[in-house]
Design a protein around this motif. Structure first.
Motif, PDB file in Angstrom:
ATOM      1  N   UNK A 231      -3.945   1.464   8.630  1.00 45.58           N
ATOM      2  CA  UNK A 231      -3.613   0.088   8.977  1.00 45.58           C
ATOM      3  C   UNK A 231      -4.249  -0.917   8.031  1.00 45.58           C
ATOM      4  N   UNK A 232      -3.614  -2.094   7.917  1.00 39.86           N
ATOM      5  CA  UNK A 232      -4.157  -3.171   7.097  1.00 39.86           C
ATOM      6  C   UNK A 232      -5.191  -3.985   7.853  1.00 39.86           C
ATOM      7  N   UNK A 233      -6.164  -4.553   7.123  1.00 42.04           N
ATOM      8  CA  UNK A 233      -7.208  -5.355   7.733  1.00 42.04           C
ATOM      9  C   UNK A 233      -6.711  -6.708   8.189  1.00 42.04           C
ATOM     10  N   UNK A 234      -7.337  -7.248   9.247  1.00 42.44           N
ATOM     11  CA  UNK A 234      -6.999  -8.581   9.737  1.00 42.44           C
ATOM     12  C   UNK A 234      -7.569  -9.668   8.838  1.00 42.44           C
ATOM     13  N   UNK A 235      -6.900 -10.817   8.787  1.00 41.36           N
ATOM     14  CA  UNK A 235      -7.319 -11.918   7.940  1.00 41.36           C
ATOM     15  C   UNK A 235      -8.471 -12.716   8.539  1.00 41.36           C
ATOM     16  N   UNK A 236      -9.005 -13.655   7.751  1.00 44.92           N
ATOM     17  CA  UNK A 236     -10.139 -14.471   8.177  1.00 44.92           C
ATOM     18  C   UNK A 236      -9.909 -15.926   7.784  1.00 44.92           C
ATOM     19  N   UNK A 237     -10.770 -16.811   8.326  1.00 48.06           N
ATOM     20  CA  UNK A 237     -10.609 -18.236   8.047  1.00 48.06           C
ATOM     21  C   UNK A 237     -11.961 -18.926   8.065  1.00 48.06           C
ATOM     22  N   UNK A 238     -12.255 -19.670   6.979  1.00 47.19           N
ATOM     23  CA  UNK A 238     -13.389 -20.589   6.978  1.00 47.19           C
ATOM     24  C   UNK A 238     -13.100 -21.626   5.905  1.00 47.19           C
ATOM     25  N   UNK A 239     -12.580 -22.758   6.305  1.00 45.39           N
ATOM     26  CA  UNK A 239     -12.110 -23.832   5.425  1.00 45.39           C
ATOM     27  C   UNK A 239     -10.814 -23.480   4.701  1.00 45.39           C
ATOM     28  N   UNK A 240     -10.506 -22.237   4.583  1.00 43.55           N
ATOM     29  CA  UNK A 240      -9.221 -21.804   4.040  1.00 43.55           C
ATOM     30  C   UNK A 240      -8.904 -20.418   4.602  1.00 43.55           C
ATOM     31  N   UNK A 241      -7.634 -20.063   4.517  1.00 41.81           N
ATOM     32  CA  UNK A 241      -7.216 -18.785   5.080  1.00 41.81           C
ATOM     33  C   UNK A 241      -7.288 -17.684   4.020  1.00 41.81           C
ATOM     34  N   UNK A 242      -7.886 -16.558   4.414  1.00 47.62           N
ATOM     35  CA  UNK A 242      -7.878 -15.375   3.561  1.00 47.62           C
ATOM     36  C   UNK A 242      -6.946 -14.369   4.210  1.00 47.62           C
ATOM     37  N   UNK A 243      -5.916 -14.022   3.485  1.00 50.56           N
ATOM     38  CA  UNK A 243      -4.803 -13.320   4.108  1.00 50.56           C
ATOM     39  C   UNK A 243      -5.138 -11.900   4.541  1.00 50.56           C
ATOM     40  N   UNK A 244      -4.339 -11.435   5.496  1.00 48.85           N
ATOM     41  CA  UNK A 244      -4.473 -10.082   6.031  1.00 48.85           C
ATOM     42  C   UNK A 244      -3.936  -9.051   5.046  1.00 48.85           C
ATOM     43  N   UNK A 245      -4.236  -7.786   5.323  1.00 45.54           N
ATOM     44  CA  UNK A 245      -3.777  -6.692   4.476  1.00 45.54           C
ATOM     45  C   UNK A 245      -2.500  -6.049   4.989  1.00 45.54           C
ATOM     46  N   UNK A 246      -1.748  -5.466   4.076  1.00 48.16           N
ATOM     47  CA  UNK A 246      -0.562  -4.680   4.435  1.00 48.16           C
ATOM     48  C   UNK A 246      -0.989  -3.296   4.922  1.00 48.16           C
ATOM     49  N   UNK A 247      -0.107  -2.656   5.661  1.00 47.39           N
ATOM     50  CA  UNK A 247      -0.344  -1.285   6.072  1.00 47.39           C
ATOM     51  C   UNK A 247      -0.064  -0.296   4.949  1.00 47.39           C
ATOM     52  N   UNK A 248      -0.703   0.855   5.011  1.00 51.58           N
ATOM     53  CA  UNK A 248      -0.468   1.904   4.024  1.00 51.58           C
ATOM     54  C   UNK A 248       0.791   2.705   4.348  1.00 51.58           C
ATOM     55  N   UNK A 249       1.451   3.186   3.333  1.00 48.15           N
ATOM     56  CA  UNK A 249       2.653   4.007   3.526  1.00 48.15           C
ATOM     57  C   UNK A 249       2.285   5.359   4.133  1.00 48.15           C
ATOM     58  N   UNK A 250       3.294   6.037   4.648  1.00 52.35           N
ATOM     59  CA  UNK A 250       3.088   7.334   5.284  1.00 52.35           C
ATOM     60  C   UNK A 250       3.040   8.484   4.289  1.00 52.35           C
ATOM     61  N   UNK A 251       3.010   9.697   4.817  1.00 52.25           N
ATOM     62  CA  UNK A 251       2.900  10.885   3.973  1.00 52.25           C
ATOM     63  C   UNK A 251       3.373  12.099   4.762  1.00 52.25           C
ATOM     64  N   UNK A 252       3.830  13.118   4.050  1.00 51.00           N
ATOM     65  CA  UNK A 252       4.164  14.425   4.627  1.00 51.00           C
ATOM     66  C   UNK A 252       3.387  15.478   3.864  1.00 51.00           C
ATOM     67  N   UNK A 253       2.705  16.362   4.573  1.00 49.99           N
ATOM     68  CA  UNK A 253       1.955  17.445   3.938  1.00 49.99           C
ATOM     69  C   UNK A 253       2.443  18.768   4.509  1.00 49.99           C
ATOM     70  N   UNK A 254       2.775  19.707   3.613  1.00 50.70           N
ATOM     71  CA  UNK A 254       3.327  21.004   3.997  1.00 50.70           C
ATOM     72  C   UNK A 254       2.467  22.121   3.422  1.00 50.70           C
ATOM     73  N   UNK A 255       2.191  23.140   4.232  1.00 52.23           N
ATOM     74  CA  UNK A 255       1.418  24.299   3.791  1.00 52.23           C
ATOM     75  C   UNK A 255       2.248  25.556   4.048  1.00 52.23           C
TER      76      UNK A 255
END
Length: 295
Positions: A231-255
């Motif tokens: 998951x992406x991190x949540x944003x913050x604010x102190x006199x200006x907004x610092x934007x939130x993060x995007x989520x990471x893409x998925x994956x498939x692993x096969x053995x």
């Protein structure tokens, strides 16, 4: 009769049929994004929940093809991550971080997104695929958002001067082979209203979760790591907004046994390594009609 018996036995052996083998898998969908929308003086910056996972094994044969789709992570302030698919297995995508006045269920997902400071709106995870997000709160003039749920552990709640930590991801073992830790939740963000002390965003969950934004560092939150379902991190604010993060893409692993080879269609990509008697194929891109075939 003996001749007849020979013919029956020869037919029963299926001389032209390949021997079945065991294929073990883990599938993770895309992780949810964090949020950074301002409401009531506070950034409603819940961390994104990890993408859901499905794992198991089954017997199959050489020459069989399976659909492969890798889901993208959610983008900041957007509820929608995307699902990954292997064969018929499609885990639920991660829930987005909480924001003000969101509709019921907005943050639900494979793992739930963290709650915003101004509302009890943390998301719920899907049973067997992930965990719940942590709650947000307002304390000592700070808006403290919850961390997103991880594949193994729930997101932490905001407390004191800190956003909630993202829940930890899950370590997977397939056919006795350790393939890594995936599905960390995003950390919650912080709104600092008191000049003498600026709070810190929550840590991202182990396994690809992004750290939440915090006025102490004065920087944007981190994205979830690609191909972890984090998951992406949540944003913050102190006199200006610092934007939130995007989520990471998925994956498939096969053995699967090291005597075989996995071939991906033109639109898919990944890598293969060997561990003892097994090969591990990690698929990092694929969509639409893409497949993996074993030969």
């Amino acid at each position: 009769m003996s001749g007849f018996g020979y013919n029956v036995n020869g037919f029963g052996a299926f001389a032209n049929r390949s021997s079945p083998f065991t294929l073990a898998y883990v599938v993770l969908s895309g992780g949810g994004a964090g949020n950074d929308q301002i409401a009531s003086g506070y950034v409603n910056g819940g961390g994104g929940g990890a993408g859901g996972y499905i794992t198991g094994s089954f017997e199959t044969e050489k020459g069989t093809s399976f659909q492969v789709t890798i889901g993208s992570g959610g983008t900041r302030n957007n509820a929608n991550a995307n699902t990954s698919t292997f064969s018929s297995f499609t885990p639920v995508a991660g829930g987005a971080g909480g924001k003000a006045s969101q509709p019921s269920g907005y943050s639900d997902g494979g793992s739930g997104g963290g709650g915003s400071p101004s509302a009890s709106n943390q998301g719920s995870g899907t049973s067997g695929q992930g965990t719940n997000g942590g709650s947000g709160t307002v304390t000592n003039g700070y808006g403290l958002a919850g961390g997103g749920g991880g594949a193994q552990y729930s997101g932490g709640s905001g407390t004191y001067y800190y956003g909630g930590a993202g829940g930890g991801g899950k370590s997977f073992t397939l056919s006795g082979v350790s393939v890594g830790q995936f599905g960390g939740g995003g950390g919650g963000g912080v709104t600092g209203n008191v000049l003498i002390y600026a709070g810190s965003g929550g840590a991202g969950g182990a396994g690809g979760g992004g750290r939440g934004g915090g006025p102490t560092s004065g920087t944007a939150a981190q994205d979830g790591t690609a191909n972890t379902g984090g998951g992406g991190g949540g944003g913050s604010y102190y006199n200006q907004t610092f934007q939130a993060g995007d989520g990471g893409s998925g994956v498939i692993i096969l053995v699967y046994p090291n005597t075989l080879t996995a071939s991906l269609s033109a639109g898919a990509s990944g890598s293969t390594s060997t561990s003892g008697d097994y090969k591990i194929t990690t698929i990092t891109a694929g969509g639409g009609s893409d497949t993996v075939t074993f030969g």
